[in-house]
Design a protein around this motif. Structure first.
Motif, PDB file in Angstrom:
ATOM      1  N   LEU A 171       0.825  -1.214   0.000  1.00  0.00           N
ATOM      2  CA  LEU A 171       0.000   0.000   0.000  1.00  0.00           C
ATOM      3  C   LEU A 171       0.857   1.260   0.000  1.00  0.00           C
ATOM      4  O   LEU A 171       0.397   2.335  -0.359  1.00  0.00           O
ATOM      5  N   VAL A 172       2.089   1.110   0.445  1.00  0.00           N
ATOM      6  CA  VAL A 172       2.958   2.273   0.557  1.00  0.00           C
ATOM      7  C   VAL A 172       3.863   2.421  -0.675  1.00  0.00           C
ATOM      8  O   VAL A 172       4.688   3.320  -0.724  1.00  0.00           O
ATOM      9  N   TYR A 173       3.688   1.562  -1.669  1.00  0.00           N
ATOM     10  CA  TYR A 173       4.705   1.484  -2.727  1.00  0.00           C
ATOM     11  C   TYR A 173       4.092   0.851  -3.969  1.00  0.00           C
ATOM     12  O   TYR A 173       3.188   0.026  -3.858  1.00  0.00           O
ATOM     13  N   VAL A 174       4.537   1.240  -5.149  1.00  0.00           N
ATOM     14  CA  VAL A 174       4.037   0.620  -6.377  1.00  0.00           C
ATOM     15  C   VAL A 174       5.046  -0.437  -6.817  1.00  0.00           C
ATOM     16  O   VAL A 174       6.171  -0.105  -7.181  1.00  0.00           O
ATOM     17  N   PRO A 175       4.667  -1.721  -6.761  1.00  0.00           N
ATOM     18  CA  PRO A 175       5.647  -2.738  -7.158  1.00  0.00           C
ATOM     19  C   PRO A 175       5.999  -2.591  -8.642  1.00  0.00           C
ATOM     20  O   PRO A 175       5.122  -2.333  -9.460  1.00  0.00           O
ATOM     21  N   GLY A 176       7.265  -2.716  -8.937  1.00  0.00           N
ATOM     22  CA  GLY A 176       7.707  -2.647 -10.327  1.00  0.00           C
ATOM     23  C   GLY A 176       7.642  -1.268 -10.930  1.00  0.00           C
ATOM     24  O   GLY A 176       7.533  -1.124 -12.155  1.00  0.00           O
ATOM     25  N   SER A 209      -2.266   5.974 -13.932  1.00  0.00           N
ATOM     26  CA  SER A 209      -3.116   6.787 -14.806  1.00  0.00           C
ATOM     27  C   SER A 209      -3.496   8.118 -14.157  1.00  0.00           C
ATOM     28  O   SER A 209      -3.959   9.024 -14.840  1.00  0.00           O
ATOM     29  N   ILE A 210      -3.283   8.260 -12.868  1.00  0.00           N
ATOM     30  CA  ILE A 210      -3.586   9.544 -12.211  1.00  0.00           C
ATOM     31  C   ILE A 210      -2.311  10.376 -12.052  1.00  0.00           C
ATOM     32  O   ILE A 210      -2.265  11.542 -12.421  1.00  0.00           O
ATOM     33  N   LEU A 211      -1.264   9.752 -11.510  1.00  0.00           N
ATOM     34  CA  LEU A 211      -0.035  10.518 -11.242  1.00  0.00           C
ATOM     35  C   LEU A 211       0.933  10.530 -12.434  1.00  0.00           C
ATOM     36  O   LEU A 211       1.759  11.431 -12.543  1.00  0.00           O
ATOM     37  N   GLY A 212       0.856   9.500 -13.269  1.00  0.00           N
ATOM     38  CA  GLY A 212       1.838   9.384 -14.368  1.00  0.00           C
ATOM     39  C   GLY A 212       3.084   8.695 -13.842  1.00  0.00           C
ATOM     40  O   GLY A 212       3.324   8.683 -12.629  1.00  0.00           O
ATOM     41  N   PRO A 213       3.898   8.093 -14.752  1.00  0.00           N
ATOM     42  CA  PRO A 213       5.048   7.300 -14.284  1.00  0.00           C
ATOM     43  C   PRO A 213       6.091   8.107 -13.501  1.00  0.00           C
ATOM     44  O   PRO A 213       6.643   7.615 -12.524  1.00  0.00           O
ATOM     45  N   GLU A 214       6.362   9.363 -13.914  1.00  0.00           N
ATOM     46  CA  GLU A 214       7.414  10.145 -13.237  1.00  0.00           C
ATOM     47  C   GLU A 214       7.022  10.469 -11.800  1.00  0.00           C
ATOM     48  O   GLU A 214       7.802  10.259 -10.865  1.00  0.00           O
ATOM     49  N   SER A 215       5.799  10.981 -11.624  1.00  0.00           N
ATOM     50  CA  SER A 215       5.351  11.340 -10.263  1.00  0.00           C
ATOM     51  C   SER A 215       5.211  10.103  -9.397  1.00  0.00           C
ATOM     52  O   SER A 215       5.462  10.154  -8.199  1.00  0.00           O
ATOM     53  N   THR A 216       4.835   8.980 -10.013  1.00  0.00           N
ATOM     54  CA  THR A 216       4.699   7.736  -9.236  1.00  0.00           C
ATOM     55  C   THR A 216       6.053   7.352  -8.647  1.00  0.00           C
ATOM     56  O   THR A 216       6.142   6.933  -7.495  1.00  0.00           O
ATOM     57  N   GLN A 217       7.118   7.530  -9.448  1.00  0.00           N
ATOM     58  CA  GLN A 217       8.447   7.166  -8.958  1.00  0.00           C
ATOM     59  C   GLN A 217       8.955   8.137  -7.908  1.00  0.00           C
ATOM     60  O   GLN A 217       9.648   7.747  -6.975  1.00  0.00           O
ATOM     61  N   SER A 218       8.596   9.431  -8.081  1.00  0.00           N
ATOM     62  CA  SER A 218       9.166  10.422  -7.160  1.00  0.00           C
ATOM     63  C   SER A 218       8.332  10.628  -5.893  1.00  0.00           C
ATOM     64  O   SER A 218       8.839  11.152  -4.914  1.00  0.00           O
ATOM     65  N   THR A 219       7.060  10.200  -5.905  1.00  0.00           N
ATOM     66  CA  THR A 219       6.221  10.406  -4.720  1.00  0.00           C
ATOM     67  C   THR A 219       6.506   9.320  -3.688  1.00  0.00           C
ATOM     68  O   THR A 219       6.656   8.154  -4.042  1.00  0.00           O
ATOM     69  N   ARG A 220       6.577   9.724  -2.423  1.00  0.00           N
ATOM     70  CA  ARG A 220       6.913   8.762  -1.356  1.00  0.00           C
ATOM     71  C   ARG A 220       5.801   7.724  -1.185  1.00  0.00           C
ATOM     72  O   ARG A 220       6.062   6.540  -1.110  1.00  0.00           O
ATOM     73  N   GLU A 231      -1.166   9.770  -1.821  1.00  0.00           N
ATOM     74  CA  GLU A 231      -1.223  11.037  -2.567  1.00  0.00           C
ATOM     75  C   GLU A 231      -2.521  11.118  -3.379  1.00  0.00           C
ATOM     76  O   GLU A 231      -3.149  12.171  -3.466  1.00  0.00           O
ATOM     77  N   ILE A 232      -2.906   9.989  -3.949  1.00  0.00           N
ATOM     78  CA  ILE A 232      -4.140   9.952  -4.747  1.00  0.00           C
ATOM     79  C   ILE A 232      -5.346  10.223  -3.864  1.00  0.00           C
ATOM     80  O   ILE A 232      -6.229  11.008  -4.223  1.00  0.00           O
ATOM     81  N   TYR A 233      -5.380   9.601  -2.695  1.00  0.00           N
ATOM     82  CA  TYR A 233      -6.516   9.829  -1.789  1.00  0.00           C
ATOM     83  C   TYR A 233      -6.542  11.277  -1.303  1.00  0.00           C
ATOM     84  O   TYR A 233      -7.585  11.781  -0.911  1.00  0.00           O
ATOM     85  N   ARG A 234      -5.384  11.938  -1.338  1.00  0.00           N
ATOM     86  CA  ARG A 234      -5.345  13.358  -0.992  1.00  0.00           C
ATOM     87  C   ARG A 234      -6.023  14.195  -2.074  1.00  0.00           C
ATOM     88  O   ARG A 234      -6.602  15.236  -1.809  1.00  0.00           O
ATOM     89  N   LEU A 235      -5.855  13.741  -3.321  1.00  0.00           N
ATOM     90  CA  LEU A 235      -6.416  14.503  -4.452  1.00  0.00           C
ATOM     91  C   LEU A 235      -7.924  14.311  -4.571  1.00  0.00           C
ATOM     92  O   LEU A 235      -8.622  15.143  -5.142  1.00  0.00           O
ATOM     93  N   VAL A 236      -8.402  13.179  -4.043  1.00  0.00           N
ATOM     94  CA  VAL A 236      -9.823  12.849  -4.183  1.00  0.00           C
ATOM     95  C   VAL A 236     -10.666  13.791  -3.328  1.00  0.00           C
ATOM     96  O   VAL A 236     -10.261  14.210  -2.252  1.00  0.00           O
ATOM     97  N   GLY A 237     -11.865  14.151  -3.827  1.00  0.00           N
ATOM     98  CA  GLY A 237     -12.784  14.990  -3.045  1.00  0.00           C
ATOM     99  C   GLY A 237     -13.966  15.409  -3.881  1.00  0.00           C
ATOM    100  O   GLY A 237     -13.991  15.218  -5.107  1.00  0.00           O
ATOM    101  N   PHE A 238     -14.978  15.933  -3.211  1.00  0.00           N
ATOM    102  CA  PHE A 238     -16.168  16.421  -3.919  1.00  0.00           C
ATOM    103  C   PHE A 238     -16.379  17.880  -3.535  1.00  0.00           C
ATOM    104  O   PHE A 238     -16.718  18.161  -2.378  1.00  0.00           O
TER     105      PHE A 238
END
Lengths: 380, 82
Positions: free
Chosen positions: A24-29, A232-243, A248-255
């Motif tokens: 949950l804290v990391y994207v495998p591969g 598909s939300i952050l893109g490959p570069e941000s996925t690699q650089s985000t801790r 981060e995605i759940y932070r962006l979510v909202g209504f």
């Protein structure tokens, strides 16, 4: 009725929590860029081999843990040496996961020192293990559906942010894809080797072994979907650089004005983060018990917990150190160990069984022409 | 000096003494008692080293960096960019 504290249904739920909680804290591969989801999909295959090996070994030696089978089929010294290598591999996994969860908790509770957070997690695990192993199984069974609910809700909430263009081109280069596959096979799929230590405590494994495979595959599919969602939300570069990309995605979510939904998902992180630490921690107790040939593992619970907490802080004093070790060097050690450890033991067990069969039915073994004068089995 | 680590170590030693030492002696499981005590001593040694910021003991990280050449050649071959 068998006197085994964990049911096969509970082990299936534990498989789900172990796989999901570890990533949950990391994207495998994620080194495969936008193809990380393909890497995760391919990475689940070596894990399937590991799962098959431990289940097969369990069928051959139903009363023994993989560490006991190791010394039985390979001999005392080679078996113990392999067990020590295996212990260190599981220790690194446990320490890495501990560190990740503590970093996440430090973001949420910045005023609490990290040693305190780290030992709060360890004391929770100690409490769980002192109650009995059945508690770990019940914990998994209880939280399985809750975790699934939060994961599905998270995917649905973030659907408006999805941009599939970020997943293109599908496979840019094959070399990073292979690297991503190896990394995702290492973490989390090869973690299945830990069940080699728990299987003698599981009832009904023969009848319900398929359930474990089924939940393994469900977890792999969910991981692929989570990878797709993040990329598909952050893109490959941000996925690699985000801790913590998913956080981060759940932070962006909202209504509209309704924001900060990530705190709703905190329960998901706490449950599915602590559960794998409980399993790995218990695995360490079992391995140490077998290395030192002790009658009981319970006296090791507190000392191993203290060692785990202290050495995590000692080995990973900063994020920079952890990043360098965690992503660069650790897989080079843990991947071959966790893949080869059960495979070597299974191969040795099959050879030993065939030899024993040949010994018991000397007439049934086909003789080779020209070797009639030789003894049928080699002296040890 | 990292004071919380000392309190944590004290808590673990007390818990171990209360929960384990007496039952182990009663059951005459001395092998288990010695093994657990040695692991606890190892943790206390590293804990003190960390809390006092001496960093004199060998870091177990060295056991991971042993595989650095293998890892580097893997990254070079497969063009890993992290």
């Amino acid at each position: 009725m068998e006197n085994r504290p964990i049911s096969s249904q509970q082990l299936a739920a534990m498989t789900f929590l172990l796989l999901i909680g570890s990533v949950l804290v990391y994207v495998p591969g994620n080194v495969a860029g936008q193809s990380a989801w393909i890497a995760t999909l391919l990475g689940s295959l070596p894990g399937l081999l590991v799962l098959y090996a431990v289940l097969k070994l369990q069928a051959m030696f139903p009363e023994d843990r993989i560490t006991q089978i190791s010394t039985r089929v390979l001999g005392q010294i080679p078996g113990t040496l392999l067990n020590i290598l295996f212990y260190w591999s599981i220790f690194i996994y446990a320490a890495g996961l501990m560190y990740e969860i503590v970093v996440l908790l430090t973001i949420i509770y910045p005023a609490i020192p990290s040693p305190v957070l780290s030992f709060l997690i360890i004391l929770t695990c100690v409490y769980c293990l002192y109650l009995s192993l059945n508690i770990a199984g019940r914990l998994a069974e209880l939280f399985l559906w809750m975790c699934l609910f939060f994961i599905i809700i998270g995917i649905l909430f973030s659907l408006p942010l999805v941009d599939l263009v970020k997943l293109k081109p599908l496979i840019e280069a094959w070399k990073p894809l292979v690297a991503g596959t190896v990394y995702s096979a290492d973490w989390p799929f090869d973690l299945m080797v830990i069940w080699g230590l728990f299987l003698p405590l599981v009832s009904g494994i023969k009848e319900n072994g398929k359930k474990i495979y089924a939940w393994y595959l469900i977890s792999a599919v969910i991981l692929v979907i989570l990878d797709l969602q993040i990329l598909s939300i952050l893109g490959p570069e941000s996925t690699q650089s985000t801790r913590f990309p998913l956080f981060e995605i759940y932070r962006l979510v909202g209504f509209g004005e309704f924001r900060r939904l990530e705190l709703t998902f905190l329960v998901l992180w706490l449950i599915s983060g602590i559960a794998p630490i409980v399993f790995l921690y218990q695995g360490l107790n079992f391995i140490m018990q077998d290395i030192l040939r002790l009658k009981d593992y319970r006296p090791l619970i507190l000392p191993t917990g203290l060692v785990l907490g202290i050495l995590t802080l000692y080995m990973f004093p900063s994020d920079m150190r952890y990043m360098a070790l965690g992503f660069k060097y650790i897989p080079a050690y843990t991947f071959p160990i966790n893949l080869l450890y059960p495979t070597i033991i299974l191969a040795a067990a099959i050879i030993q069984q065939k030899r024993a069969k040949a010994k018991s039915n000397p007439g049934s073994a086909p003789g080779r022409p020209g070797k009639t004068g030789l003894p049928e089995t080699r002296p040890r | 000096m990292n004071t919380p680590i000392f309190y944590i170590m004290l808590l673990f030693v007390l818990l171990f003494a209360v929960l384990e030492v007496k039952p182990l002696i009663k059951k005459r499981m001395f092998r288990e008692l010695v093994a657990a005590s040695l692991i606890l001593l190892l943790a206390l040694g590293y804990g003190t080293d960390l809390a006092m910021d001496w960093m004199k003991l060998p870091n177990p990280r060295g056991l991971i960096t042993v595989v650095a050449p293998l890892s580097q050649s893997f990254e070079k071959t497969l063009q890993v960019n992290q």
